[in-house]
Design an enzyme around this catalytic site. Structure first.
Site, PDB file in Angstrom:
ATOM      1  N   LEU A  21      43.949  29.624  51.368  1.00 31.35           N
ATOM      2  CA  LEU A  21      44.254  30.910  50.639  1.00 31.35           C
ATOM      3  C   LEU A  21      43.115  31.792  50.956  1.00 31.35           C
ATOM      4  O   LEU A  21      41.939  31.398  50.894  1.00 31.35           O
ATOM      5  CB  LEU A  21      44.314  30.719  49.003  1.00 31.35           C
ATOM      6  CG  LEU A  21      44.653  31.799  48.164  1.00 31.35           C
ATOM      7  CD1 LEU A  21      45.794  32.418  48.474  1.00 31.35           C
ATOM      8  CD2 LEU A  21      43.914  31.844  46.953  1.00 31.35           C
ATOM      9  N   ASP A  48      39.215  30.455  51.598  1.00 28.81           N
ATOM     10  CA  ASP A  48      38.421  31.407  52.512  1.00 28.81           C
ATOM     11  C   ASP A  48      37.948  32.431  51.675  1.00 28.81           C
ATOM     12  O   ASP A  48      38.681  33.179  51.255  1.00 28.81           O
ATOM     13  CB  ASP A  48      39.176  31.557  53.666  1.00 28.81           C
ATOM     14  CG  ASP A  48      38.512  32.265  54.645  1.00 28.81           C
ATOM     15  OD1 ASP A  48      37.771  31.609  55.684  1.00 28.81           O
ATOM     16  OD2 ASP A  48      38.088  33.748  54.402  1.00 28.81           O
ATOM     17  N   LYS A  82      31.041  33.509  54.443  1.00 28.60           N
ATOM     18  CA  LYS A  82      30.679  34.300  55.560  1.00 28.60           C
ATOM     19  C   LYS A  82      29.452  35.051  55.384  1.00 28.60           C
ATOM     20  O   LYS A  82      29.225  35.461  54.126  1.00 28.60           O
ATOM     21  CB  LYS A  82      31.762  35.039  56.044  1.00 28.60           C
ATOM     22  CG  LYS A  82      33.003  34.404  56.175  1.00 28.60           C
ATOM     23  CD  LYS A  82      34.023  35.112  56.750  1.00 28.60           C
ATOM     24  CE  LYS A  82      35.684  34.489  56.829  1.00 28.60           C
ATOM     25  NZ  LYS A  82      35.883  34.599  55.371  1.00 28.60           N
ATOM     26  N   HIS A 115      29.949  36.526  60.244  1.00 30.09           N
ATOM     27  CA  HIS A 115      31.265  37.236  59.775  1.00 30.09           C
ATOM     28  C   HIS A 115      31.443  38.003  61.097  1.00 30.09           C
ATOM     29  O   HIS A 115      32.883  38.228  61.362  1.00 30.09           O
ATOM     30  CB  HIS A 115      31.219  38.015  58.620  1.00 30.09           C
ATOM     31  CG  HIS A 115      32.416  38.451  57.893  1.00 30.09           C
ATOM     32  ND1 HIS A 115      32.411  38.456  56.556  1.00 30.09           N
ATOM     33  CD2 HIS A 115      33.599  38.638  58.475  1.00 30.09           C
ATOM     34  CE1 HIS A 115      33.642  38.958  56.227  1.00 30.09           C
ATOM     35  NE2 HIS A 115      34.488  38.942  57.457  1.00 30.09           N
TER      36      HIS A 115
END
Length: 310
Positions: A21, A48, A82, A115
């Site tokens: 998800l 995530d 991230k 990221h």
């Protein structure tokens, strides 16, 4: 033809669930937390997130509620976060990882990603914020920080037990080639935009040869294209009595690509997970592959005027 898999093995031996998800930008307070709780109770094992999504505290509260009920434990889920662009300096990497862990109420992350391969100056002299320092036009100011500097600190997070696997996001082949020349710990994952209009075959091939798993974000193109009304996809979906979204996620799954669709709609969250009871034929896969037009819906050119993919 690949068989359906609900997990993939990473190059460090850890296991990643192949469908998760995404939690990017819930529009209402509490929306993302409710989505996470429903997803986990509906069979999802993979969530995530990212610090820049500004919802990790909300997700942390949701995780605490779920774990308190006793049926799902921390070790049952795979959590990804991230490191944002303004936190790339060596002195900031661990600090921001620890902030993410504090907000989530977790002792470790299963996977931590850089990221973007872009470093911004931090708006705060002590580096406590994710916000970038901006110029007079409001654009983020780039920081002279190499990926190597950041990656070496990411490796230390593994050594210190704060994260179990490390990887990258939005890296192209050139970025990966450079990273692999000095990485003591190879990136386990590269999370990038992938959908039928941006199928990334060359990047996928390079990652396969390098032992790096691809994760697909925006698998439906963020609603910025006509994937959900595409006639080719509709005909395949009708044949299998599935939704177009199911077909796209299955196409990714059979290519060995993890996918992380986001939704706050309860029915869609449950429906999106319904991909492990059917198989696309070689003909189906070829038809979907033929839709590629290199249409990108997410680029830093839109938020910091850096044409990374040009």
């Amino acid at each position: 033809m690949s068989q359906p898999q609900n997990t993939f093995k990473l190059n460090d031996g850890n296991i990643i669930p192949s469908l998760g998800l995404g939690t990017y930008n819930g529009t209402k307070v509490g929306e993302v937390g409710e989505a996470v709780k429903l997803a986990l109770k509906s069979g999802y094992k993979h969530i995530d997130g990212a610090a820049i999504y500004m919802n990790e505290k909300e997700i942390g509260h949701a995780l605490k509620e779920v774990f308190a009920e006793g049926e799902i434990k921390r070790e049952d889920i795979f959590y990804v976060s991230k490191l944002w662009n303004s936190c790339h300096r060596a002195s900031l990497v661990r600090k921001h990882c620890e902030k993410t862990l504090e907000d989530l109420g977790l002792e470790y992350l299963d996977l931590y990603l850089i990221h973007w391969p872009i470093a911004f100056e931090n708006a705060d002299p002590t580096g406590v914020t994710t916000q970038p320092l901006r110029d007079s036009d409001g654009e983020p100011i780039l920081a002279p920080v190499s990926i190597r500097e950041t990656w070496q600190e990411m490796e230390k997070l593994v050594e210190h037990g704060l994260v179990r696997s490390i990887g990258v996001s939005n890296f192209n082949v050139q970025n990966l080639v450079d990273l692999l020349t000095y990485a003591k710990i190879k990136p386990a994952v590269n999370q990038v935009e992938v959908h039928p209009y941006l199928s990334q075959p060359n990047l996928k091939d390079f990652c396969d040869r390098s032992g790096i798993i691809l994760t697909a974000y925006s698998p439906l193109g963020q609603g910025k294209c006509d994937l959900l009304t595409n006639e080719t996809l509709k005909s395949i979906a009708d044949k299998h009595n599935k939704t177009i979204a199911n077909v796209i996620f299955k196409w990714l799954n059979q290519r060995g690509i993890v996918t992380i669709p986001k939704s706050s709609n309860p029915a869609r969250i449950i429906e999106n997970f319904n991909i492990f009871d059917f198989q696309l034929s070689n003909e189906d896969m070829d038809k979907i592959n033929s839709l590629n037009s290199n249409l990108r819906t997410c680029t830093p050119a839109n938020f910091c005027k850096i044409p990374l993919f040009d």
